[in-house]
Design an enzyme around this catalytic site. Sequence first.
Site: not given
Ligand code: CMC
Length: 443
Positions: A319, A377
């Site tokens: 998140h 989720d």
């Molecule tokens: N699986 C594997 N690696 C992950 C994941 C994951 N689900 N989420 C983040 N990472 C890694 C990512 O690759 C990055 O690694 P690095 O620092 O080596 O580049 C690090 O963790 C930080 O991730 P980010 O993408 O920079 O973080 P963000 O804040 O931009 O993204 C997120 C947050 C929710 C989009 C992401 O965690 C994700 O894609 N999760 C899966 C989708 C999901 O479950 N979304 C629902 C969110 S909660 C409900 C809502 O808000 O609607």
Amino acid sequence: MSTTKSVELATPAAETFTLTENSTGRTFELPVIKGTTGPNVIDVRKLYAETGCFTYDPGFTSTGSCASGITYIDGDAGILLYRGYPIEELAEQSDYMEVCYLLLYGDLPSVEEKEKFRRDITYHTMVNEQITYFFRGFRRDSHPMAVMCGVVGALSAFYHDSTDITDPHHRMVASHRLIAKMPTIAAMTYKYSLGQPFMYPRNDLKYSENLLHMMYATPCESYDVNPVLARALRRILILHADHEQNASTSTVRLAGSSGANPFACIAAGIASLWGPAHGGANEAVLNMLEEIGSKHHIPEYIKRAKDKDDPFRLMGFGHRVYKNYDPRAKVMQKTCHEVLDELGMKDEALLELAMELERIALEDEYFVEKKLYPNVDFYSGIIFRAMGIPTSMFTVLFAVARTVGWVAQWNEMVEDPLQKIGRPRQLYTGETQRRYTPIDQRG
Ligand code: CMC
């Protein structure tokens, strides 16, 4: 209705931030603003005028786009408050109508206020009959979120008497209409996909019971709402009701900042919610669990999630704000067990798979180091599936729940005396100015 408290409560902090331009030695004092809780913010509103520079923050990871008094998140501590009340207490003790009132008006209602609000919502649940014909333009196999974007956007063509955003009464009627009609439209998208007749709302049912009735009853047979399922749905609605400045809420605010009408703004929010990184994740979690299929395959998928060259991510994990267990996920996990127990599905293979995946991921160095915990989720899809809700409807139900958050945030924005049209700037990286070359002279 007054939702502008936050702006009044934001006060300048004693300290300032000093920015130094190393090449010239010039310094700039930036004011710091204090909220009622949470980190202070550096006020950069005059930055460009004074320094000639913009800030650069793709994804707004360090940018506060507004002052708000609705929802507070402490992502490190795993705390979520609606108007100051912890989400766990609301999910356990409150009901969705009360939470809607709280988010919209700022305080818990008295008995009379709650009853009046419930009536206002209940008597707005029907949609203009013309909307039923509108549905026929869609293919029956359309994704329900595609239909939601279209039909909710179309509401502005039906309710002209509540689109003057400068009139507080219009704003409140539009807000009530949106909260009231979303379950009706959501259920209609489901019925349309099945080819079944639409079911009218029933005024004797509570909000979540009515939604289940409109989805599952038919003109030939009533649907006896299972109280455990109605309670689970009520909890899910409460847990999803607001989440401060997430992508869809920011989309609603940005769309609304130009003065667009609330129905159009909420349609924009629905479009943003649809993406798998946001509300679409609940659907993606279930698809992922089905793809993994068996506990034996978990290590392979964990490996893929950690591989930088593989776009696969563990859906329902991570998140932007929570760097601890998402407090909503804890309530969701408990609800999931309750629902499966009630339905005699304790041994549901998908739940066992999800729990094993969670256990392995929470012990894995990669997930621990990056503070990736299950989010809201992760378990909601399993509950929805146990309730017989098809996967493609999951995000629709999220949209139903989040509508109150969107309209509360939209109202707060319209009332904010500091509100301006949202208009970010950019770091331009394209061609510098060049001369046009007629086509016959191009090489
Ligand atoms: N699986 C594997 N690696 C992950 C994941 C994951 N689900 N989420 C983040 N990472 C890694 C990512 O690759 C990055 O690694 P690095 O620092 O080596 O580049 C690090 O963790 C930080 O991730 P980010 O993408 O920079 O973080 P963000 O804040 O931009 O993204 C997120 C947050 C929710 C989009 C992401 O965690 C994700 O894609 N999760 C899966 C989708 C999901 O479950 N979304 C629902 C969110 S909660 C409900 C809502 O808000 O609607």
